[in-house]
Write an enzyme that holds these catalytic residues in place. Structure first.
Site, short mmCIF file in Angstrom:
data_model
loop_
_atom_site.label_atom_id
_atom_site.label_comp_id
_atom_site.label_asym_id
_atom_site.label_seq_id
_atom_site.Cartn_x
_atom_site.Cartn_y
_atom_site.Cartn_z
N ILE A 1 2.43 -5.37 -4.62
CA ILE A 1 3.18 -4.11 -4.43
C ILE A 1 2.99 -3.21 -5.64
CG2 ILE A 1 5.44 -3.10 -3.89
CD1 ILE A 1 6.28 -5.87 -2.81
N ASP B 1 0.97 -6.82 -17.24
CA ASP B 1 0.89 -7.93 -16.29
C ASP B 1 0.24 -9.11 -17.02
OD1 ASP B 1 0.73 -7.85 -12.81
OD2 ASP B 1 0.10 -9.62 -13.93
N SER C 1 8.09 -14.74 -6.62
CA SER C 1 8.72 -14.13 -5.45
C SER C 1 8.62 -14.93 -4.15
CB SER C 1 8.13 -12.75 -5.24
OG SER C 1 6.76 -12.87 -4.96
N TYR D 1 15.37 -18.05 -5.37
CA TYR D 1 14.72 -16.76 -5.58
C TYR D 1 15.72 -15.61 -5.42
CZ TYR D 1 12.02 -12.66 -4.09
OH TYR D 1 11.53 -11.39 -3.92
N PHE E 1 12.55 -5.55 2.22
CA PHE E 1 12.43 -6.60 3.23
C PHE E 1 10.96 -7.07 3.14
CE2 PHE E 1 16.63 -6.90 5.32
CZ PHE E 1 17.30 -6.11 4.41
N PHE F 1 6.77 -21.92 11.09
CA PHE F 1 7.80 -22.73 10.44
C PHE F 1 9.11 -22.71 11.24
CE2 PHE F 1 5.57 -21.65 6.19
CZ PHE F 1 4.70 -22.72 6.35
#
Ligand SMILES: NC(=O)c1ccc[n+]([C@@H]2O[C@H](COP(=O)([O-])OP(=O)(O)OC[C@H]3O[C@@H](n4cnc5c(N)ncnc54)[C@H](O)[C@@H]3O)[C@@H](O)[C@H]2O)c1
Ligand SMILES: O=c1ccn([C@@H]2O[C@H](COP(=O)(O)OP(=O)(O)O[C@H]3O[C@H](CO)[C@@H](O)[C@H](O)[C@H]3O)[C@@H](O)[C@H]2O)c(=O)[nH]1
Length: 328
Positions: free
Chosen positions: A12, A31, A76, A140, A168, A207
């Site tokens: 992202i 990063d 994440s 998380y 989301f 899942f």
């Protein structure tokens, strides 16, 4: 002055860096490349380093005139966090703590934070409002909720203004097809489905098929990564205009089951995509769908991608032209 983007080599973050550059912002990226890719960063000034290292952070803030921070860097993955809670607390909480401390000591008072739908846990209502209860079902989500609380108290004590964006499920890729999602190992649904379409995996495992949902599989709200990136720019502008700190959901308002996503990907790619049913993944809530009314009304956020087929098409453009991600 510059905008510091942490985690800007990630999925992202790299899309946000691109949109910020298009708007003429001066961008600095930090990063540690633990999950990200240098090739995903299409401009700006790049520092390779770890946010858990306060000395390094202090150097970045001393060498640059930083006006605001957009903080993406974190671990994440919902499933992984259940088996590695301490690593999640360490990376997600300590990075944010160090960042807020260095911001405060350098008088930087604007931060946009990558929060998540996972802060809600099993929702009482669909669509979910920002005012709904937050009871995460995984570590998380807990780490992100802890950071939100730290932001609130940092605003009270030091006047650091924040926009906490509860995304989301981020998906899709920049329309150019030049940057996209590349995690190793990949655990997100849409890239795995598309890698199966490419023949890199034999099948996708669903899942759990025994959730209390329309077809028994989990429902998520899939939001295009460029629409997410745009929301960061609006949040930045709002903090510049002295808006109060706020929490905003970012979703499409539409829920798709795992089976629906697989069917849509079959339609988009024209491939068979074999699927098998497996066990539930620990930590997964049954359904997460956002109400994004607040950000639409307050910041005029106007997402461009409202069709799941188009979103999957943009991801397919990236994956089919970069079958091995950034390692071509
Ligand atoms: N992908 C989603 O659907 C989603 C949804 C909700 C929230 N989020 C949040 O958005 C943010 C970005 O997610 P993403 O999917 O792009 O993840 P990502 O793993 O692709 O990007 C995170 C980046 O942060 C870097 N990083 C991690 N720890 C670091 C550290 N200690 N120091 C420096 N860099 C570090 C990684 O190398 C990576 O490039 C995360 O905070 C995540 O929790 C993601
Ligand atoms: O091989 C797979 C992978 C995923 N899923 C399911 O697909 C859905 C989406 O899973 P995934 O793509 O892994 O995303 P989430 O676990 O929903 O989490 C994403 O979306 C959250 C917000 O909802 C973010 O906070 C997280 O960072 C981000 O990883 C879930 O129901 C999974 O159980 C499968 O059935 N099979």
């Amino acid at each position: 002055m510059s905008v510091l983007v942490t985690g800007g080599a990630g999925y992202i973050g790299s899309h946000a860096v691109l949109e910020l550059l298009k708007k003429g912002e001066d961008v600095i990226i930090v990063d540690n490349l633990s999950k990200g890719h240098k090739d995903a960063v299409l401009g700006g000034k790049f520092y390779k380093g770890d946010l858990r290292d306060s000395e390094f952070l202090n150097k970045v803030f001393s060498e640059n005139d930083i006006e605001a921070v957009i903080h993406f860097a974190a671990y994440s993955l919902v499933g992984e966090s259940v088996s590695m809670p301490l690593e999640y607390y360490e990376n997600n909480f300590i990075c944010a703590l160090n960042l807020l401390k260095v911001m405060n000591s350098h008088n930087v008072n604007k931060i946009i934070f990558s929060s998540t739908a996972a802060t809600y846990g099993e929702p009482e209502n669909i669509p979910i409002l920002e005012t709904d209860k937050t009871e995460p079902t995984n570590p998380y989500g807990e780490t992100k909720l802890s950071v939100e609380k730290m932001l609130k108290w940092s605003d009270t004590a030091y006047g650091i203004k924040y926009a906490s964006l509860r995304y989301f499920n981020a998906c899709g890729a920049d329309e150019s097809g030049n940057i996209g999602e590349d995690h190793d190992p990949e655990s997100h649904l849409i890239p795995i489905v598309l890698k199966t379409a490419l023949g890199q995996r034999e099948s996708i495992t669903v899942f759990g098929e025994d959730y209390d949902t329309k077809d028994g599989t989990c429902i998520r709200d899939y939001i295009h990564v460029t629409d997410l990136a745009d929301a960061h720019i609006l949040a930045l502008y709002s903090l510049r205009e002295d808006e109060k700190s706020a929490i905003y959901n970012l979703g499409s308002g539409k829920g798709f089951s795992v089976k629906e996503i697989i069917d849509k990907a079959r339609e988009v790619t024209g491939k068979k995509i074999p699927a098998i049913i497996g066990d539930r993944r620990p930590g997964d809530p049954a359904a997460l769908v956002a109400s994004s009314r607040r950000i639409k009304e307050k910041l005029n956020w106007n997402p461009k991608f409202d069709d799941i087929g188009k979103i999957i098409e943009s991801a397919w453009k990236w994956h089919s032209s970069h079958p091995h991600g950034y390692n071509k």
